[in-house]
Design an enzyme around this catalytic site. Structure first.
Site, PDB file in Angstrom:
ATOM      1  N   ALA A  10     112.786  -2.029 -15.241  1.00 52.35           N
ATOM      2  CA  ALA A  10     111.513  -1.428 -15.666  1.00 52.35           C
ATOM      3  C   ALA A  10     110.386  -1.823 -14.727  1.00 52.35           C
ATOM      4  O   ALA A  10     109.560  -0.986 -14.326  1.00 52.35           O
ATOM      5  CB  ALA A  10     111.182  -1.861 -17.097  1.00 52.35           C
ATOM      6  N   TYR A  11     110.349  -3.079 -14.341  1.00 50.84           N
ATOM      7  CA  TYR A  11     109.275  -3.571 -13.473  1.00 50.84           C
ATOM      8  C   TYR A  11     109.350  -2.947 -12.085  1.00 50.84           C
ATOM      9  O   TYR A  11     108.370  -2.372 -11.586  1.00 50.84           O
ATOM     10  CB  TYR A  11     109.353  -5.090 -13.377  1.00 50.84           C
ATOM     11  N   LEU A  12     110.519  -3.047 -11.441  1.00 49.41           N
ATOM     12  CA  LEU A  12     110.635  -2.568 -10.070  1.00 49.41           C
ATOM     13  C   LEU A  12     110.506  -1.053  -9.981  1.00 49.41           C
ATOM     14  O   LEU A  12     109.957  -0.524  -9.003  1.00 49.41           O
ATOM     15  CB  LEU A  12     111.953  -3.037  -9.459  1.00 49.41           C
TER      16      LEU A  12
ATOM     17  N   SER B 221     108.604   0.858 -11.852  1.00 46.53           N
ATOM     18  CA  SER B 221     107.186   1.208 -11.985  1.00 46.53           C
ATOM     19  C   SER B 221     106.393   0.842 -10.733  1.00 46.53           C
ATOM     20  O   SER B 221     105.530   1.592 -10.282  1.00 46.53           O
ATOM     21  CB  SER B 221     106.581   0.534 -13.218  1.00 46.53           C
ATOM     22  N   LYS B 222     106.697  -0.315 -10.149  1.00 47.60           N
ATOM     23  CA  LYS B 222     106.007  -0.717  -8.918  1.00 47.60           C
ATOM     24  C   LYS B 222     106.400   0.188  -7.758  1.00 47.60           C
ATOM     25  O   LYS B 222     105.564   0.531  -6.910  1.00 47.60           O
ATOM     26  CB  LYS B 222     106.325  -2.175  -8.587  1.00 47.60           C
TER      27      LYS B 222
END
Length: 293
Positions: A185-187, A189-190
């Site tokens: 989810a983090y990577l 979105s970034k």
């Protein structure tokens, strides 16, 4: 495990893995004195350290984050040191809040010369623990991609009209290296905002608006502290990370990238299947079976 005093050679290891881009005080002052600089996520960590250094160099710093009380603490510290700062509590996950922010800022200051898009939401969670938590993906996208994109869209018309502006995206080295389990989810979105801004950059450069992407290595902050593994690895302090951001503000490079990223990126593409299998094995060996304590 690394605790307490760092071992001999630790600063060199930090520099080799995370990079140590830096800008001299006089160069930064020449670049930002009298400029209006907006820094998102400036209540703590990298954003706070960046805002304080920019203010010392003579910029008028606009502090943006959700936490109104902490923003005002940072603003007061900057003012007490002789700098100029104003706080703008804003929820970057809310488009109406972003529209109000930009309207207020342009009415009060007339312009934003530099945007430092630093606010971010980190999450490390396996997909098995995310089945009933789709909101994790929605939240990380709102803060790491959709909110920053909306803010850029709101600021771009005035920047292009004045034919002047610079946007610094504080990204993560993880978008340039092979993907890792638990960080989906983090990577994602970034990566989305990184690619979006790089596409936009091709359209706005001729109008005098430039962009820089800072692919930040590990920084020891409140955001990284909940992950015990990260606390054991060599990383930058918020002040050292702020040096990299300020170098991007002053020198306007296309990107600032840690030394390890380019070879890791190349090897990950060349050996994609073995790399995926290696990380798969790491995930399996660091995951407790659900039926065991």
């Amino acid at each position: 495990m690394v605790t307490g005093k760092r071992p001999f050679g630790w600063p060199l290891l930090v520099a080799l893995t995370n990079g140590r881009s830096w800008v001299a005080d006089d160069r930064l002052t020449s670049a930002v004195r009298g400029k209006v600089v907006m820094v998102t996520g400036s209540s703590y960590g990298i954003g706070e350290a960046t805002a304080k250094r920019l203010a010392r160099a003579g910029a008028t710093v606009l502090l943006v984050a959700r936490t109104a009380d902490q923003l005002e603490v940072v603003a007061e510290e900057i003012r007490a040191a002789g700098g100029k700062a104003e706080s703008y509590p804003t929820n970057l996950a809310d488009t109406a809040s972003i529209e109000r922010l930009v309207a207020d800022v342009l009415a009060e200051h007339g312009r934003v010369d530099v945007l430092v898009s630093n606010a971010g939401k980190s999450i490390r969670r396996s997909v098995a623990d995310s089945y009933q938590r789709f909101h994790d993906i929605e939240r990380t996208n709102s803060v790491n991609y959709l909110g920053p994109a909306k803010l850029v869209l709101e600021l771009l018309p005035s920047m292009r009209e004045r034919r002047s502006g610079h946007i610094v995206n504080v990204s993560t080295a993880g978008v340039r290296t092979p993907p890792m389990a638990r960080w989906s989810a983090y990577l994602a979105s970034k990566s989305a905002f990184d690619v979006w801004l790089r596409c936009v950059a091709q359209e706005i450069r001729s109008d005098g608006v430039t962009t820089s992407n800072v692919y930040m290595g590990l920084v020891h902050t409140r955001m990284s502290s909940p992950t015990p593994m990260l606390n054991q690895l060599p990383g930058l302090s918020p002040e050292q990370a702020a040096d990299q951001v300020c170098a991007a503000v002053a020198n306007k490079p296309n990107n600032i990238t840690p030394p390890f990223v380019r070879p890791a990126d190349a090897l990950g593409n060349l050996l994609r299947v073995p790399t995926d299998r290696l990380f798969e094995q790491y995930y399996r060996h660091t995951t407790k079976p659900k039926n065991k304590p």
